[in-house]
Design a protein around this motif. Structure first.
Motif, PDB file in Angstrom:
ATOM      1  N   LEU A 396       0.854  -1.177   0.000  1.00  0.00           N
ATOM      2  CA  LEU A 396       0.000   0.000   0.000  1.00  0.00           C
ATOM      3  C   LEU A 396       0.889   1.227   0.000  1.00  0.00           C
ATOM      4  O   LEU A 396       1.829   1.313   0.819  1.00  0.00           O
ATOM      5  N   ARG A 397       0.640   2.154  -0.917  1.00  0.00           N
ATOM      6  CA  ARG A 397       1.467   3.347  -1.046  1.00  0.00           C
ATOM      7  C   ARG A 397       0.592   4.594  -0.928  1.00  0.00           C
ATOM      8  O   ARG A 397      -0.280   4.846  -1.765  1.00  0.00           O
ATOM      9  N   ASN A 398       0.814   5.358   0.142  1.00  0.00           N
ATOM     10  CA  ASN A 398       0.125   6.639   0.354  1.00  0.00           C
ATOM     11  C   ASN A 398      -1.395   6.510   0.197  1.00  0.00           C
ATOM     12  O   ASN A 398      -2.052   7.356  -0.410  1.00  0.00           O
ATOM     13  N   VAL A 399      -1.949   5.445   0.745  1.00  0.00           N
ATOM     14  CA  VAL A 399      -3.376   5.189   0.591  1.00  0.00           C
ATOM     15  C   VAL A 399      -4.184   6.090   1.528  1.00  0.00           C
ATOM     16  O   VAL A 399      -3.903   6.168   2.727  1.00  0.00           O
ATOM     17  N   SER A 400      -5.169   6.766   0.954  1.00  0.00           N
ATOM     18  CA  SER A 400      -6.096   7.581   1.733  1.00  0.00           C
ATOM     19  C   SER A 400      -7.517   7.150   1.375  1.00  0.00           C
ATOM     20  O   SER A 400      -7.828   6.884   0.211  1.00  0.00           O
ATOM     21  N   PHE A 401      -8.371   7.111   2.390  1.00  0.00           N
ATOM     22  CA  PHE A 401      -9.748   6.679   2.149  1.00  0.00           C
ATOM     23  C   PHE A 401     -10.666   7.255   3.225  1.00  0.00           C
ATOM     24  O   PHE A 401     -10.288   7.360   4.393  1.00  0.00           O
ATOM     25  N   GLY A 402     -11.863   7.619   2.779  1.00  0.00           N
ATOM     26  CA  GLY A 402     -12.896   8.055   3.709  1.00  0.00           C
ATOM     27  C   GLY A 402     -14.251   7.671   3.167  1.00  0.00           C
ATOM     28  O   GLY A 402     -14.488   7.733   1.969  1.00  0.00           O
ATOM     29  N   MET A 413      -1.402   5.850   4.186  1.00  0.00           N
ATOM     30  CA  MET A 413      -0.996   4.568   4.767  1.00  0.00           C
ATOM     31  C   MET A 413       0.005   3.875   3.846  1.00  0.00           C
ATOM     32  O   MET A 413      -0.203   3.779   2.636  1.00  0.00           O
ATOM     33  N   ASP A 414       1.093   3.383   4.410  1.00  0.00           N
ATOM     34  CA  ASP A 414       2.118   2.631   3.685  1.00  0.00           C
ATOM     35  C   ASP A 414       2.329   1.294   4.384  1.00  0.00           C
ATOM     36  O   ASP A 414       2.616   1.252   5.584  1.00  0.00           O
ATOM     37  N   ILE A 415       2.210   0.211   3.630  1.00  0.00           N
ATOM     38  CA  ILE A 415       2.417  -1.141   4.159  1.00  0.00           C
ATOM     39  C   ILE A 415       3.151  -1.956   3.112  1.00  0.00           C
ATOM     40  O   ILE A 415       2.866  -1.869   1.916  1.00  0.00           O
ATOM     41  N   ASP A 416       4.111  -2.771   3.540  1.00  0.00           N
ATOM     42  CA  ASP A 416       4.789  -3.738   2.670  1.00  0.00           C
ATOM     43  C   ASP A 416       4.665  -5.112   3.301  1.00  0.00           C
ATOM     44  O   ASP A 416       5.127  -5.337   4.419  1.00  0.00           O
ATOM     45  N   VAL A 417       4.032  -6.029   2.583  1.00  0.00           N
ATOM     46  CA  VAL A 417       3.848  -7.395   3.065  1.00  0.00           C
ATOM     47  C   VAL A 417       4.449  -8.343   2.041  1.00  0.00           C
ATOM     48  O   VAL A 417       4.097  -8.307   0.862  1.00  0.00           O
ATOM     49  N   ASP A 448      -7.058   8.042  -2.702  1.00  0.00           N
ATOM     50  CA  ASP A 448      -5.744   8.437  -3.214  1.00  0.00           C
ATOM     51  C   ASP A 448      -4.755   7.315  -2.926  1.00  0.00           C
ATOM     52  O   ASP A 448      -4.966   6.461  -2.067  1.00  0.00           O
ATOM     53  N   GLY A 449      -3.632   7.306  -3.679  1.00  0.00           N
ATOM     54  CA  GLY A 449      -2.595   6.303  -3.490  1.00  0.00           C
ATOM     55  C   GLY A 449      -2.821   5.088  -4.377  1.00  0.00           C
ATOM     56  O   GLY A 449      -3.575   5.135  -5.351  1.00  0.00           O
ATOM     57  N   SER A 450      -2.158   3.981  -4.011  1.00  0.00           N
ATOM     58  CA  SER A 450      -2.283   2.760  -4.811  1.00  0.00           C
ATOM     59  C   SER A 450      -2.097   1.532  -3.940  1.00  0.00           C
ATOM     60  O   SER A 450      -1.417   1.586  -2.903  1.00  0.00           O
TER      61      SER A 450
END
Length: 640
Positions: A396-402, A413-417, A448-450
């Motif tokens: 997850l790269r620079n994920v924004s959600f509402g 939000m940034d996550i690497d799995v 926003d983000g990916s």
């Protein structure tokens, strides 16, 4: 039960239940109590009617044939009393001749038989055209509703998850089933009856005018009195019908609530209070129902009284005209028959007008569903992109959600799995744990983000292809009405018996399945209540094992089972997670000590991440949560 739910219980039966009364053949019972029933009205009657007519356009030639056959059937039926009157006149003339001693007087038996045969032919031809009319209209109605129902079903498959989250299942079912059925019934029955009633009214007036304009005027003078009677009774009964529908909704809601939670009711000794509440609502329902039915039930007797007044005047004036030789007795008989035919279509037309109001309201509700905003369309050029051999790397790269654009729940939000890792997601209720899972599977679109899987942006894959990469085991198990074998094989097509049994063994479910009377052929009921909670959970794990997904999403599955079953489920879940990327929404922190990565969420943000020992060493939010469960303090911080 909340007012909203109570209201829904009354409404879920569909608008048809609140419409006018229907007779044995499904048509409105003319003049019966239905006149006072409350009618659901459309907000935009004309626009909705035009749109509904658009669905009938492909059937316009059949509709024209329906109209022609309805006209012919009704015309033959209307002409029949005039023919019967001719037979009566011939009999009367022969009888009067005999009475007056006319030696040439005789009964024209041959002429009477000709009339009878002709009359029988009229009735037969009228019935044939009526049959053709009903046959054609059945095809028109069912084909129209078939297309509309398919459109609704296709629409439901395209709607985003937020649509279903914001509405009750009953409301959606009411629109997709009850409202569509209401449209079907009206097209099938009420529309043809409306055509027939209007033609009957016009035809009867024409025939009465050909017999006697003066007698027709006498009959028409009774119409205002009939309208006053109908309007007065309908207005008085409508409030009682509204009260009846409201009380019925409350009664249904109370019964559903009490029986769905009858164990709790008994455990807390609330049976007497529940029965008392039922009796109170039932009493109100009885009173409102009695008043509504009594007042509306008087419509037909009052209409009969008004009609009889008209018959008296017609009989007196008609008798005088017969004695003066200005009209034949057969025509008087025919006129009385027409007078009897005249009042019924009027009441039926008023009833059908109410039904059409209700139907247009139903159509409007269906069209509102069809106009709902669909899921974001998939990219036309990239929708065939698939992962041939998915590994399970998730980023997850620079994920924004509402859920609302002006209120972001997740920001940057940034996550690497990495493939094969077990990622635990913890945090209090409302922290965004389930939301994160919904974003991974594109149940909601990020602002926003990916999000990528094996380096491929998930928006470049079809949603079906994306979701086929995931397997889910949720805290709330879902099993359908079918055999255990079918439920295990649900997530994968073309599986063999050996594979199903192998998945069940891996999930530690094979033993209990074989102890059931029918084994793998045991049929689960609608709620799968013939299995324990732990057994149902093991079946969902077996289903996930058989699906063989690259990525697993696991909601804590052991919170409502006994300790021994929990051990079996933990073993099955460990077997399931081998070699797969796993996202575990954790409630019991003891189950995630061995996680490769723990994400601690609060208010939509990842506030801490690391392994179990690393997070405990930080002595932060996670440590407080962990200690609140195992040291005994701070229950208010426990995980939701």
């Amino acid at each position: 039960m909340s007012e909203q739910r109570q209201e829904h219980q009354g409404a879920s039966r569909g608008p048809a239940s609140g419409g006018p009364g229907r007779g044995p053949m499904g048509g409105p019972m003319g003049g019966m109590g239905g006149m006072g029933m409350p009618v659901q009205k459309a907000k935009n009657f004309k626009g909705t009617l035009r749109r509904l007519m658009g669905y009938l356009r492909p059937q316009r030639f059949k509709l024209l044939a329906v109209l022609v056959t309805a006209v012919l059937s009704t015309a033959f039926a209307i002409y029949s009393p005039k023919v019967l009157g001719n037979a009566t006149t011939k009999l009367f003339e022969g009888m009067m001749g005999k009475i007056n001693g006319d030696p040439n007087a005789h009964f024209d038996i041959a002429g009477i038989w000709q009339i009878v045969v002709f009359l029988a032919g009229l009735y037969v031809v009228s019935s044939i055209f009526s049959y053709i009319q009903q046959f054609l209209m059945a095809g028109v109605a069912q084909k129209t509703v078939y297309g509309l129902r398919n459109e609704v079903n296709a629409k439901l498959g395209k709607l985003p998850l937020k649509f279903f989250d914001s509405r009750t299942n009953g409301e959606i079912l009411s629109r997709a089933v009850n409202d569509v059925d209401n449209i079907s019934n009206t097209l099938q029955q009420s529309l043809t009856q409306l055509i027939t009633s209007v033609i009957t009214i016009l035809g009867v007036i024409v025939m009465m005018l050909t017999i006697s304009p003066w007698l027709t005027l006498i009959l028409l003078l009774t119409l205002p009195l009939s309208m006053i009677v109908i309007r007065g009774a309908a207005s008085r009964s409508q409030n009682h019908f509204k009260a009846q529908q409201m009380e019925l909704g409350q009664l249904n809601g109370h019964v559903e609530e009490m029986y769905s939670g009858h164990k709790i009711v008994k455990a807390y000794g609330q049976e007497e209070i529940s029965v008392a509440k039922f009796d109170k609502i039932n009493e109100r329902l009885y009173v409102s129902g009695w008043k509504a039915q009594f007042i509306s039930g008087n419509i037909m007797p009052l209409m009969s009284m008004v009609s009889n007044i008209g018959y008296v005047f017609i009989s007196v004036v008609g008798g005088i005209m017969v004695t003066r030789g200005t009209i034949s007795i057969g025509n008087i008989q025919a006129f009385i028959q027409y007078a009897r035919q005249f009042s019924m279509p009027l009441v039926q037309t008023a009833n059908i007008a109410n039904i059409i109001q209700s139907t247009i309201a139903s159509a409007e509700r269906v069209f509102e569903l069809l106009d709902e905003e669909e899921e974001v369309l998939e990219a036309a050029n990239d929708t065939d992109v698939k992962l041939a051999s998915p590994k399970g790397d998730v980023a997850l790269r620079n994920v924004s959600f509402g859920y609302k654009e002006d209120a972001m729940l997740i920001e940057n939000m940034d996550i690497d799995v990495k493939s094969g890792q077990m990622v635990a997601i913890v945090g209090p209720t409302g922290a965004g744990k389930t939301t994160l899972v919904n974003l991974l599977m594109r149940f909601y679109e990020i602002n926003d983000g990916s999000i990528t899987i094996d380096g491929l942006d998930i928006t470049r894959m079809k949603r079906g292809n994306l979701r086929s990469l995931f397997g889910m085991v949720l805290q709330d198990t879902w099993l359908f009405n079918g055999t255990i074998r079918d439920n295990i094989a649900y997530g994968r097509e073309g599986v063999s018996e050996e594979e199903i049994v192998g998945a069940a063994k891996a999930a530690h479910a094979d033993h209990f399945i074989r102890t059931l009377p029918e084994g793998y052929d045991t049929v689960l009921n609608e709620e799968a209540s013939n299995l324990s909670q732990g057994q149902k959970q093991l079946l969902t794990i077996a289903r996930a094992i058989l699906a063989d997904p690259a990525i697993l999403i696991l909601d804590e599955a052991t919170s409502s089972v006994d300790t021994r079953t929990e051990v079996y489920i933990q073993k099955a879940m460990h077997e399931l997670m081998q070699g797969r990327t796993s996202f575990v929404i954790a409630h019991r922190l003891s189950t995630i000590r061995d996680a490769d990565l723990i994400l601690v969420m609060n208010q939509g943000s990842i506030i801490e991440k690391g392994t179990h020992n690393e997070l405990l060493a930080q002595n932060g939010f996670y440590a407080d949560l962990y200690n609140s469960q195992f040291v005994g303090g701070g229950i208010q911080k426990s995980v939701g």
